[in-house]
Design a protein around this motif. Structure first.
Motif, mmCIF file in Angstrom:
data_model
loop_
_atom_site.group_PDB
_atom_site.id
_atom_site.type_symbol
_atom_site.label_atom_id
_atom_site.label_comp_id
_atom_site.label_asym_id
_atom_site.label_seq_id
_atom_site.Cartn_x
_atom_site.Cartn_y
_atom_site.Cartn_z
ATOM 1 N N MET A 64 40.481 -33.237 64.308
ATOM 2 C CA MET A 64 40.199 -32.882 65.696
ATOM 3 C C MET A 64 38.705 -32.674 65.924
ATOM 4 O O MET A 64 38.163 -33.126 66.931
ATOM 5 C CB MET A 64 41.004 -31.647 66.093
ATOM 6 N N LEU A 65 38.021 -32.008 64.996
ATOM 7 C CA LEU A 65 36.585 -31.784 65.163
ATOM 8 C C LEU A 65 35.813 -33.097 65.135
ATOM 9 O O LEU A 65 34.928 -33.321 65.965
ATOM 10 C CB LEU A 65 36.071 -30.832 64.083
ATOM 11 N N LEU A 66 36.139 -33.962 64.198
ATOM 12 C CA LEU A 66 35.444 -35.246 64.112
ATOM 13 C C LEU A 66 35.753 -36.126 65.318
ATOM 14 O O LEU A 66 34.863 -36.776 65.871
ATOM 15 C CB LEU A 66 35.813 -35.957 62.811
ATOM 16 N N LEU A 67 36.999 -36.135 65.737
ATOM 17 C CA LEU A 67 37.386 -36.914 66.906
ATOM 18 C C LEU A 67 36.717 -36.364 68.164
ATOM 19 O O LEU A 67 36.255 -37.119 69.014
ATOM 20 C CB LEU A 67 38.908 -36.922 67.065
ATOM 21 N N GLY A 68 36.650 -35.046 68.272
ATOM 22 C CA GLY A 68 35.995 -34.434 69.429
ATOM 23 C C GLY A 68 34.552 -34.879 69.558
ATOM 24 O O GLY A 68 34.080 -35.192 70.654
ATOM 25 N N SER A 69 33.853 -34.953 68.446
ATOM 26 C CA SER A 69 32.468 -35.415 68.457
ATOM 27 C C SER A 69 32.386 -36.868 68.907
ATOM 28 O O SER A 69 31.546 -37.220 69.744
ATOM 29 C CB SER A 69 31.865 -35.253 67.063
ATOM 30 N N ARG A 70 33.247 -37.701 68.369
ATOM 31 C CA ARG A 70 33.241 -39.119 68.755
ATOM 32 C C ARG A 70 33.546 -39.296 70.239
ATOM 33 O O ARG A 70 32.858 -40.034 70.953
ATOM 34 C CB ARG A 70 34.265 -39.900 67.922
ATOM 35 N N LEU A 71 34.558 -38.594 70.731
ATOM 36 C CA LEU A 71 34.928 -38.715 72.140
ATOM 37 C C LEU A 71 33.826 -38.178 73.052
ATOM 38 O O LEU A 71 33.572 -38.735 74.120
ATOM 39 C CB LEU A 71 36.251 -38.000 72.412
ATOM 40 N N ALA A 72 33.177 -37.092 72.634
ATOM 41 C CA ALA A 72 32.075 -36.543 73.436
ATOM 42 C C ALA A 72 30.978 -37.585 73.598
ATOM 43 O O ALA A 72 30.466 -37.794 74.704
ATOM 44 C CB ALA A 72 31.534 -35.272 72.785
ATOM 45 N N LYS A 73 30.622 -38.243 72.510
ATOM 46 C CA LYS A 73 29.598 -39.289 72.585
ATOM 47 C C LYS A 73 30.049 -40.423 73.492
ATOM 48 O O LYS A 73 29.266 -40.934 74.298
ATOM 49 C CB LYS A 73 29.276 -39.805 71.188
ATOM 50 N N GLU A 74 31.314 -40.814 73.383
ATOM 51 C CA GLU A 74 31.839 -41.883 74.235
ATOM 52 C C GLU A 74 31.834 -41.499 75.706
ATOM 53 O O GLU A 74 31.764 -42.359 76.578
ATOM 54 C CB GLU A 74 33.261 -42.251 73.808
#
Length: 112
Positions: A64-74
């Motif tokens: 979730m933390l790693l995905l959250g970072s990726r989605l934030a950038k997107e």
């Protein structure tokens, strides 16, 4: 839990503006955003709060933390964002299904 609003969103029983979903997690825009970009990331598994997590949930939390970072950038937050997890009534949690708030995009966000 049958009466959990986030479980209903995860099952598709309540509509949401989804950003991402897979077998373990779902991300969707917050209905009461506090910033230009504000979305929630939650596990499909009903876990009441961060207080209920144990080592069994470690891989899910990391995902979730790693995905959250990726989605934030997107979502255009490449220069930075905030991640907030309200835990328990004393921590301001209103929906008792673990979820991360990810938000940013405004210089007007309060400094902490």
């Amino acid at each position: 839990m049958s009466d959990c609003i986030f479980c209903k969103i995860a099952k598709g029983e309540i509509p949401s503006k989804k950003l991402y979903e897979d077998d373990e997690v779902i991300a969707f825009h917050d209905i009461r955003p506090i910033a230009p970009v504000h979305f929630l990331l939650m596990p499909r598994l009903h876990v009441e709060s961060l207080n209920e997590c144990s080592e069994v949930h470690a891989a899910l939390l990391a995902k979730m933390l790693l995905l959250g970072s990726r989605l934030a950038k997107e979502q255009g937050l490449g220069t930075g964002f905030r991640t907030m997890i309200n835990t328990g009534t004393g921590g301001g949690q209103e929906v008792f299904h673990l979820h991360f708030h990810i938000f940013g995009g405004s210089a007007a966000l309060p400094k902490t």
